[in-house]
Write an enzyme that holds these catalytic residues in place. Structure first.
Site, short mmCIF file in Angstrom:
data_model
loop_
_atom_site.label_atom_id
_atom_site.label_comp_id
_atom_site.label_asym_id
_atom_site.label_seq_id
_atom_site.Cartn_x
_atom_site.Cartn_y
_atom_site.Cartn_z
N ARG A 1 61.59 43.88 56.19
CA ARG A 1 61.16 44.35 54.86
C ARG A 1 61.89 45.62 54.46
O ARG A 1 62.25 45.80 53.30
CB ARG A 1 59.64 44.55 54.85
CG ARG A 1 58.90 43.20 54.84
CD ARG A 1 57.51 43.33 55.41
NE ARG A 1 56.72 42.11 55.26
CZ ARG A 1 56.79 41.06 56.09
NH1 ARG A 1 57.63 41.07 57.13
NH2 ARG A 1 56.02 40.00 55.88
N ARG B 1 61.63 23.65 59.56
CA ARG B 1 60.38 24.34 59.21
C ARG B 1 60.05 24.20 57.72
O ARG B 1 60.95 24.09 56.89
CB ARG B 1 60.48 25.81 59.65
CG ARG B 1 60.64 25.90 61.16
CD ARG B 1 60.78 27.30 61.64
NE ARG B 1 59.58 28.07 61.42
CZ ARG B 1 59.49 29.38 61.63
NH1 ARG B 1 60.53 30.05 62.07
NH2 ARG B 1 58.36 30.00 61.41
N GLN C 1 54.50 35.44 55.21
CA GLN C 1 55.82 35.10 54.67
C GLN C 1 55.68 34.53 53.27
O GLN C 1 56.43 34.89 52.36
CB GLN C 1 56.53 34.10 55.60
CG GLN C 1 56.87 34.73 56.95
CD GLN C 1 57.52 33.77 57.92
OE1 GLN C 1 57.57 32.57 57.67
NE2 GLN C 1 58.00 34.29 59.03
N ASP D 1 51.62 35.41 66.47
CA ASP D 1 52.80 35.35 67.34
C ASP D 1 52.45 35.58 68.81
O ASP D 1 53.26 35.33 69.69
CB ASP D 1 53.84 36.37 66.88
CG ASP D 1 54.41 36.00 65.51
OD1 ASP D 1 54.40 34.81 65.16
OD2 ASP D 1 54.84 36.92 64.78
N LYS E 1 56.17 26.77 64.02
CA LYS E 1 56.92 27.99 64.35
C LYS E 1 58.29 27.58 64.92
O LYS E 1 58.72 26.45 64.73
CB LYS E 1 56.13 28.84 65.34
CG LYS E 1 54.84 29.40 64.74
CD LYS E 1 55.13 30.39 63.64
CE LYS E 1 53.88 30.95 63.01
NZ LYS E 1 54.19 31.75 61.82
#
Ligand code: S3P
Length: 417
Positions: free
Chosen positions: A25, A117, A162, A305, A332
């Site tokens: 970011r 994905r 996201q 995660d 993922k």
């Protein structure tokens, strides 16, 4: 192949790499801001290098000196570019929203794993703002072409930082207000950084509203990544004592500590301080006798995660653990429900896959054996922790993928072997 010996005791003090989410970011947002920013302790893992590459392709100037980056935002973005996002889901999803907001055309693509994905989850909400985003059967390559954006209100069905961030990055360029809400609050680094850059942004529980904004560059001192620290914290809990320094403890990221509380892991947060709107602490973890736990959907975003590692810890905890509401793990870098289950079984543990999680029956020790990374960095590192905590150790096959988020992981873990 990386050999890991089983250890009776593990102790040490660790400086971990910078936070991956915050580094992405800091690079992306400063590339679109007025002025120059210095980012310190940036993670220079492969995923963040992908973000640097894409922002440079778009015209931003980024000077890299070790873990210090100097980013000069560009007032004019290059059109018609091809943006290679590598293996990085954060890069491709956030950048799709960013590019849509800049009224330029671009093709965004990545490697084989990234191309598998889902991207419809970003394209669909962006099209509600008026963006012209086309996927390839719901996947990358993604094509963005210029279209005027109009703020609107939307509720996401899944909690995804996201997706939320892609909408916010487009929303700050839309006419009118954009409001996005999610079922459970996901990591909020985008919201914090936008606020620090002077954006018109309001947060109310799980919902965020942005108006049209011009961003001012902001220096960022990146805290160490709790997702990377988690492997060393787990080793403290399993095998001795570890101290992880200067770790980001943003409450949307501390699900691993919630898991520790339930498992009965002894830990303390020392030297707490706030740096650039993000709280940090040194985390001390000590060997603990663990009991089985329950994890449900509302726990998942804050430990998304870390769930493979949490599952591994449960394989050493007394009793039967149930983890549910974690279907997101299937999309993922690998299908982490399948790959974590295989990893625990290959170590000699008892883990059963369910459609949205795991049932794990803990054992006092695991024998060890060879474990594959499935080219997924988090699985490789979880495997290494499992082997180190096992009786005989074994090999991590295809370990190089650690470079995605933690380039010197094996040096750090082996230094203590
Ligand atoms: C991230 C958000 C999470 C996480 C990923 C990084 C981010 O993904 O799994 O590693 O930086 O926004 P989702 O938002 O898809 O859950």
């Amino acid at each position: 192949m990386q050999k890991i010996k089983g250890r009776k005791y593990f102790e040490g003090e660790f400086e971990l790499p910078g936070d991956k989410s915050i580094t992405h970011r800091a690079i992306m947002l400063n590339s679109g801001a007025d002025g120059e920013a210095v980012i310190t302790n940036a993670l220079m893992g492969e995923d963040c290098v992908s973000t640097c590459r894409c922002m440079r392709t778009l015209g931003a100037k980024i000077a890299i000196e070790g873990t210090t980056l100097r980013v000069s935002g560009t007032p004019r973005f290059r059109r018609g570019t091809e943006l290679n996002c590598g293996n990085s889901g954060t890069t491709i999803r956030l950048l799709t929203g960013f590019v849509a907001g800049k009224q330029i055309d671009a093709k965004l693509y990545g490697d084989e794993s990234l191309s598998a994905r889902p991207m419809g989850r970003v394209a669909e909400p962006l099209s509600l703002l008026g963006a012209n985003v086309k996927t390839t059967d719901g996947h990358a390559p993604v094509y963005v072409s210029p279209a005027p954006l109009y703020g609107t209100e939307m509720s996401l069905l899944i909690s995804s930082a996201q997706v939320k961030s892609a909408i916010l990055l487009a929303g700050i360029s839309a006419n009118g207000e954009t409001r996005v809400s999610e079922p459970v609050k996901s990591r909020d680094h985008t919201e914090r950084m936008l606020a620090a850059m002077g954006a018109d942004i309001r947060v109310n529980g799980n919902s965020v509203t942005v108006g049209k904004s011009v961003l001012k560059a902001v220096d960022v001192c990146v805290p160490s990544d709790i997702s990377s620290a988690a492997y060393f914290m787990a080793l403290g809990a399993l095998k001795g004592k570890t101290l992880c320094k200067n770790v980001g403890i943003n409450p949307t990221r501390t699900g691993i500590l919630t898991a520790f509380d339930r498992l009965g892991v002894k830990y303390s947060l020392l030297n707490r301080r706030v740096s650039a709107g993000e709280e940090t602490a040194d985390i001390l973890v000590e060997k603990s006798k663990m009991r089985a736990i329950t994890i449900t959907a509302e726990d998942v975003p804050a430990m998304i995660d870390e769930l493979p590692l949490v599952a591994l810890l449960c394989a050493f905890a007394e009793g039967e653990t149930q983890i549910t509401g974690a279907k997101e793990l299937r999309v993922k870098e690998s299908d982490r429900i399948r790959t974590t289950t295989e990893l625990i079984r290959n170590l000699g543990g008892d883990c059963q896959e369910t459609p949205d999680g795991f049932i794990i029956r803990g054992r006092e020790t695991l024998v060890g054996g060879d474990v594959d990374s499935y080219l997924d960095h988090r699985i490789a590192m979880t495997g290494a922790v499992g082997l180190l905590a096992s009786e005989k150790g074994g090999n991590v096959l295809r370990p190089e993928c650690c470079a995605i988020s933690f380039p010197d992981f094996f040096e750090k873990i082996s230094g203590e072997c």
